[in-house]
Design a protein around this motif. Structure first.
Motif, PDB file in Angstrom:
ATOM      1  N   GLU A  21       0.848  -1.190   0.000  1.00  0.00           N
ATOM      2  CA  GLU A  21       0.000   0.000   0.000  1.00  0.00           C
ATOM      3  C   GLU A  21       0.888   1.247   0.000  1.00  0.00           C
ATOM      4  O   GLU A  21       2.051   1.200   0.439  1.00  0.00           O
ATOM      5  CB  GLU A  21      -0.898   0.003   1.234  1.00  0.00           C
ATOM      6  N   PRO A  22       0.362   2.375  -0.471  1.00  0.00           N
ATOM      7  CA  PRO A  22       1.172   3.608  -0.499  1.00  0.00           C
ATOM      8  C   PRO A  22       1.775   3.971   0.851  1.00  0.00           C
ATOM      9  O   PRO A  22       2.902   4.464   0.915  1.00  0.00           O
ATOM     10  CB  PRO A  22       0.168   4.668  -0.978  1.00  0.00           C
ATOM     11  N   ASP A  23       1.034   3.726   1.935  1.00  0.00           N
ATOM     12  CA  ASP A  23       1.560   4.066   3.263  1.00  0.00           C
ATOM     13  C   ASP A  23       2.812   3.257   3.583  1.00  0.00           C
ATOM     14  O   ASP A  23       3.750   3.769   4.199  1.00  0.00           O
ATOM     15  CB  ASP A  23       0.498   3.805   4.339  1.00  0.00           C
ATOM     16  N   GLU A  24       2.829   1.982   3.167  1.00  0.00           N
ATOM     17  CA  GLU A  24       4.002   1.149   3.440  1.00  0.00           C
ATOM     18  C   GLU A  24       5.200   1.620   2.636  1.00  0.00           C
ATOM     19  O   GLU A  24       6.319   1.679   3.149  1.00  0.00           O
ATOM     20  CB  GLU A  24       3.717  -0.319   3.136  1.00  0.00           C
ATOM     21  N   VAL A  25       4.973   1.990   1.383  1.00  0.00           N
ATOM     22  CA  VAL A  25       6.072   2.467   0.546  1.00  0.00           C
ATOM     23  C   VAL A  25       6.628   3.783   1.090  1.00  0.00           C
ATOM     24  O   VAL A  25       7.844   4.009   1.092  1.00  0.00           O
ATOM     25  CB  VAL A  25       5.604   2.632  -0.913  1.00  0.00           C
ATOM     26  N   ALA A  26       5.715   4.644   1.583  1.00  0.00           N
ATOM     27  CA  ALA A  26       6.167   5.917   2.152  1.00  0.00           C
ATOM     28  C   ALA A  26       7.032   5.682   3.382  1.00  0.00           C
ATOM     29  O   ALA A  26       8.044   6.367   3.600  1.00  0.00           O
ATOM     30  CB  ALA A  26       4.965   6.786   2.510  1.00  0.00           C
ATOM     31  N   ALA A  27       6.651   4.688   4.209  1.00  0.00           N
ATOM     32  CA  ALA A  27       7.414   4.387   5.423  1.00  0.00           C
ATOM     33  C   ALA A  27       8.684   3.612   5.120  1.00  0.00           C
ATOM     34  O   ALA A  27       9.680   3.731   5.832  1.00  0.00           O
ATOM     35  CB  ALA A  27       6.541   3.604   6.401  1.00  0.00           C
ATOM     36  N   ASN A  28       8.665   2.792   4.052  1.00  0.00           N
ATOM     37  CA  ASN A  28       9.813   1.949   3.698  1.00  0.00           C
ATOM     38  C   ASN A  28       9.973   1.944   2.183  1.00  0.00           C
ATOM     39  O   ASN A  28       9.450   1.066   1.498  1.00  0.00           O
ATOM     40  CB  ASN A  28       9.607   0.525   4.222  1.00  0.00           C
TER      41      ASN A  28
END
Length: 306
Positions: A282-289
């Motif tokens: 998900e975009p949130d995971e890519v933003a965090a990692n």
């Protein structure tokens, strides 16, 4: 308990991996790394077999997880010892998280990084030829193949020629040597995306990763109990293509040539894809990692496909 000196990284695609392993009693984490996925699998009730070719990964995970309901094996997941151990374990869930761990990337002395003055090593374990040895000994055709097949590099032949030219004067020893060869070939605007792609190509060759994956996949499939699942996270188009084609063939009822008049193959699927398409972060995971951005998770469920 985690070693406080060791940063604990959140594993890639943890939620869908945990969901895929729901109900599993005996799980294999065949690329243990720092133990994040294994910890989650154990937390939801599974006994875990953790495998990694990197002795440092085994040590970090053992400090983090201890020895309760988890056993460890230092080996490449495609090595005979690992394949035999997985088959004997009779798992109902197997995970392969391919590529390198954040810890390996962050430790410059391991030689996976293109940051300045890092050694050209790139070995996931502690044996075998280093990246420097490969780059200084492989012939031009082999180097071109590596950059083309594993790095999708359109100027693979020029890059191989440039490396051979440079090593005739001085061997390639550190990351700067390969970075400078890439810049000389692709131009001064070559940057992190090109370096990452071509360093990854060398890493795949050093560790013979695609051949190991092709060897292990059918053995892991056959080791699963009926209804068990094999989950593979890939980060490279070659890895993902290999997994996709294998899973698609296993899920097919017939694998005979298209024009063959009578079916002579197994005549039944070996399982099914769950789901049919890969799962991506998900975009949130890519933003965090940001290292998760190229991850693809594919899952095959063995047994009756009805």
């Amino acid at each position: 308990m985690a070693d406080l000196a060791t940063p604990v990284h959140v594993p890639v695609l943890l939620a869908p991996v945990v969901a895929a392993a729901a109900g599993a009693r005996r799980a294999v984490d065949a690329t243990l790394g720092d133990g994040g996925h294994a910890e989650a699998l154990r937390r939801q009730g599974a006994e875990v077999l953790g495998i990694d070719r990197d002795p440092a990964a085994i040590a970090v995970s053992r400090r983090r997880l201890g020895d309760e309901r988890i056993r460890y094996l230092q080996a490449a997941y495609s090595a005979p010892a690992a394949l035999e151990a997985v088959a004997a374990f009779r798992p109902d869930f197997i995970l392969l998280d391919l590529g390198v761990s954040s810890r390996q990337l962050d430790e410059a002395e391991r030689g996976f990084t293109f940051r300045p003055n890092a050694p050209l090593d790139m070995r996931m374990g502690d044996a075998g030829a280093t990246a420097a040895q490969l780059l200084n000994s492989a012939d031009e055709a082999e180097l071109a193949r590596i950059f083309h097949e594993y790095g999708d590099e359109r100027q693979s032949r020029r890059l191989a020629r440039e490396i051979v030219r440079r090593r005739s004067h001085r061997p390639l020893i550190i990351s700067d040597d390969l970075v400078n060869a890439v810049r000389a070939t692709l131009g001064p605007r070559a940057g992190p995306s090109e370096f990452a792609r071509l360093f990854q190509a060398v890493r795949i060759a050093v560790n013979d990763e695609l051949a190991g994956l092709a060897t292990a996949l059918p053995v892991f499939r056959d080791a699963l109990t009926d209804g068990g699942r094999l989950a593979v996270i890939t980060y490279h188009s070659g890895e993902d293509r290999l997994v996709k084609l294998a899973f698609r063939e296993w899920a097919a009822a017939c694998i005979c040539p298209p024009r063959q008049p009578v079916c002579t193959c197994r005549g039944r699927p070996l399982g099914r894809l769950v789901p049919r398409k890969p799962i991506v972060p998900e975009p949130d995971e890519v933003a965090a990692n940001p290292r998760a951005r190229s991850a693809h998770l594919r899952i095959f469920q063995a047994g009756d496909a009805s």
